[in-house]
Design a protein around this motif. Sequence first.
Motif, PDB file in Angstrom:
ATOM      1  N   ASP A 174      18.273  16.945  26.413  1.00  0.00           N
ATOM      2  CA  ASP A 174      16.534  17.072  26.969  1.00  0.00           C
ATOM      3  C   ASP A 174      16.753  17.055  28.511  1.00  0.00           C
ATOM      4  OD1 ASP A 174      16.808  14.388  27.671  1.00  0.00           O
ATOM      5  OD2 ASP A 174      16.975  13.814  26.061  1.00  0.00           O
ATOM      6  N   ARG A 175      15.444  16.751  29.427  1.00  0.00           N
ATOM      7  CA  ARG A 175      15.383  16.406  30.122  1.00  0.00           C
ATOM      8  C   ARG A 175      14.412  15.492  31.182  1.00  0.00           C
ATOM      9  NH1 ARG A 175      10.118  21.063  31.190  1.00  0.00           N
ATOM     10  NH2 ARG A 175       8.461  21.097  29.617  1.00  0.00           N
ATOM     11  N   THR A 176      14.585  14.482  29.580  1.00  0.00           N
ATOM     12  CA  THR A 176      13.511  13.131  30.334  1.00  0.00           C
ATOM     13  C   THR A 176      14.106  12.220  31.274  1.00  0.00           C
ATOM     14  OG1 THR A 176      15.557  11.866  28.697  1.00  0.00           O
ATOM     15  CG2 THR A 176      13.008  12.888  27.666  1.00  0.00           C
ATOM     16  N   SER A 177      13.428  12.013  32.095  1.00  0.00           N
ATOM     17  CA  SER A 177      14.090  10.989  33.098  1.00  0.00           C
ATOM     18  C   SER A 177      15.264   9.574  32.379  1.00  0.00           C
ATOM     19  CB  SER A 177      13.040  10.295  34.257  1.00  0.00           C
ATOM     20  OG  SER A 177      12.432   9.697  32.973  1.00  0.00           O
ATOM     21  N   VAL A 180      18.755  11.864  31.924  1.00  0.00           N
ATOM     22  CA  VAL A 180      18.831  11.842  33.530  1.00  0.00           C
ATOM     23  C   VAL A 180      20.022  10.763  34.279  1.00  0.00           C
ATOM     24  CG1 VAL A 180      18.263  13.239  35.877  1.00  0.00           C
ATOM     25  CG2 VAL A 180      17.888  14.103  33.792  1.00  0.00           C
ATOM     26  N   ALA A 181      19.037   9.455  33.966  1.00  0.00           N
ATOM     27  CA  ALA A 181      19.862   7.927  34.912  1.00  0.00           C
ATOM     28  C   ALA A 181      20.627   7.514  33.753  1.00  0.00           C
ATOM     29  CB  ALA A 181      18.270   7.625  34.624  1.00  0.00           C
ATOM     30  N   GLU A 182      20.777   7.840  32.571  1.00  0.00           N
ATOM     31  CA  GLU A 182      22.391   7.443  32.109  1.00  0.00           C
ATOM     32  C   GLU A 182      23.418   7.995  32.425  1.00  0.00           C
ATOM     33  OE1 GLU A 182      24.264   5.591  29.549  1.00  0.00           O
ATOM     34  OE2 GLU A 182      21.896   5.168  30.322  1.00  0.00           O
ATOM     35  N   TRP A 183      23.227   9.514  32.625  1.00  0.00           N
ATOM     36  CA  TRP A 183      23.685  10.236  32.792  1.00  0.00           C
ATOM     37  C   TRP A 183      24.529  10.442  34.975  1.00  0.00           C
ATOM     38  CZ3 TRP A 183      25.029  14.043  37.098  1.00  0.00           C
ATOM     39  CH2 TRP A 183      26.329  14.943  36.862  1.00  0.00           C
ATOM     40  N   ARG A 185      24.077   7.541  35.903  1.00  0.00           N
ATOM     41  CA  ARG A 185      24.787   5.806  36.170  1.00  0.00           C
ATOM     42  C   ARG A 185      26.495   5.682  35.293  1.00  0.00           C
ATOM     43  NH1 ARG A 185      19.776   3.587  34.527  1.00  0.00           N
ATOM     44  NH2 ARG A 185      20.163   3.907  32.183  1.00  0.00           N
ATOM     45  N   HIS A 186      26.438   7.128  35.656  1.00  0.00           N
ATOM     46  CA  HIS A 186      28.193   7.620  34.685  1.00  0.00           C
ATOM     47  C   HIS A 186      28.661   8.148  35.452  1.00  0.00           C
ATOM     48  CE1 HIS A 186      26.689   6.575  31.127  1.00  0.00           C
ATOM     49  NE2 HIS A 186      28.250   5.803  30.545  1.00  0.00           N
ATOM     50  N   HIS A 187      27.993   8.610  36.542  1.00  0.00           N
ATOM     51  CA  HIS A 187      28.308   9.358  37.759  1.00  0.00           C
ATOM     52  C   HIS A 187      28.531   8.580  39.548  1.00  0.00           C
ATOM     53  CE1 HIS A 187      28.550  11.935  34.722  1.00  0.00           C
ATOM     54  NE2 HIS A 187      29.883  12.342  35.437  1.00  0.00           N
ATOM     55  N   PRO A 188      28.897   7.332  39.916  1.00  0.00           N
ATOM     56  CA  PRO A 188      28.626   6.586  41.473  1.00  0.00           C
ATOM     57  C   PRO A 188      29.192   7.300  42.337  1.00  0.00           C
ATOM     58  CG  PRO A 188      30.180   5.656  40.134  1.00  0.00           C
ATOM     59  CD  PRO A 188      30.009   7.024  38.976  1.00  0.00           C
ATOM     60  N   GLU A 189      30.117   8.350  42.511  1.00  0.00           N
ATOM     61  CA  GLU A 189      30.189   9.638  43.315  1.00  0.00           C
ATOM     62  C   GLU A 189      29.657  10.778  43.760  1.00  0.00           C
ATOM     63  OE1 GLU A 189      31.037  12.389  40.149  1.00  0.00           O
ATOM     64  OE2 GLU A 189      31.039   9.745  40.003  1.00  0.00           O
ATOM     65  N   ILE A 190      28.579  11.076  43.091  1.00  0.00           N
ATOM     66  CA  ILE A 190      26.835  11.330  44.085  1.00  0.00           C
ATOM     67  C   ILE A 190      26.455  10.878  44.854  1.00  0.00           C
ATOM     68  CG2 ILE A 190      24.713  11.960  43.441  1.00  0.00           C
ATOM     69  CD1 ILE A 190      26.289  12.887  39.939  1.00  0.00           C
TER      70      ILE A 190
END
Length: 200
Positions: A174-177, A180-183, A185-190
């Motif tokens: 989906d495109r909910t915020s 995206v925020a949850e995703w 959180r699992h990618h701190p390298e960004i």
Amino acid sequence: MRLVGVESRGRTISFAAMTTAPVAACPVCGTSSDRVHSRYERRLADRAVGGREVSIRLRVKRFRCMNHECGRKIFAEPAVGVAARYQRRSRVLTRLLISIGLALGGRAGHRMTGHIAAQVSRSTLLRLVRELPVPEPSRVPVVGIDDFAIRKGNVYGTVFVDMATNKPVDLLEDRTSETVAEWMRHHPEIRVVCRDRGGP
């Protein structure tokens, strides 16, 4: 594999070949066998030569499985390096068709295969692309985020793109915020996020 003969007929070049391995492993239990049950011929399409279609007639052995507890009593030896099991085209031609499918898609890819003497339908090209393994999400410091239509006007997802290579990194349902925020959180390298001015 050993080449036995070559035949040229019209717009087709036909190669006759045979496998030479004395033993093969059962695909079910892995037991090696040297007991030949019979032989049969596989016909494989290959990349064109000089604008002419290429056909390979490959003689393959069937072996008896030596493991009496195995459910597979007879198996065919694999054409290692030439073609995958149950395929009617060589690995080289399959890779070429996948490249065409990825670059051009169905309709345009179908037209292109007619020019290289390896014509397949648009649905075959798309099936080859769909069968590719999905790559694992990679770690990238700079990503682009945008939504895309799964079903236009009804269902939208989110795509993450590596801004260095312009290749997709991951897709969300989906495109909910919140998603995206949850995703993220699992990618701190960004470190940098590029996005449009869309509300979500």
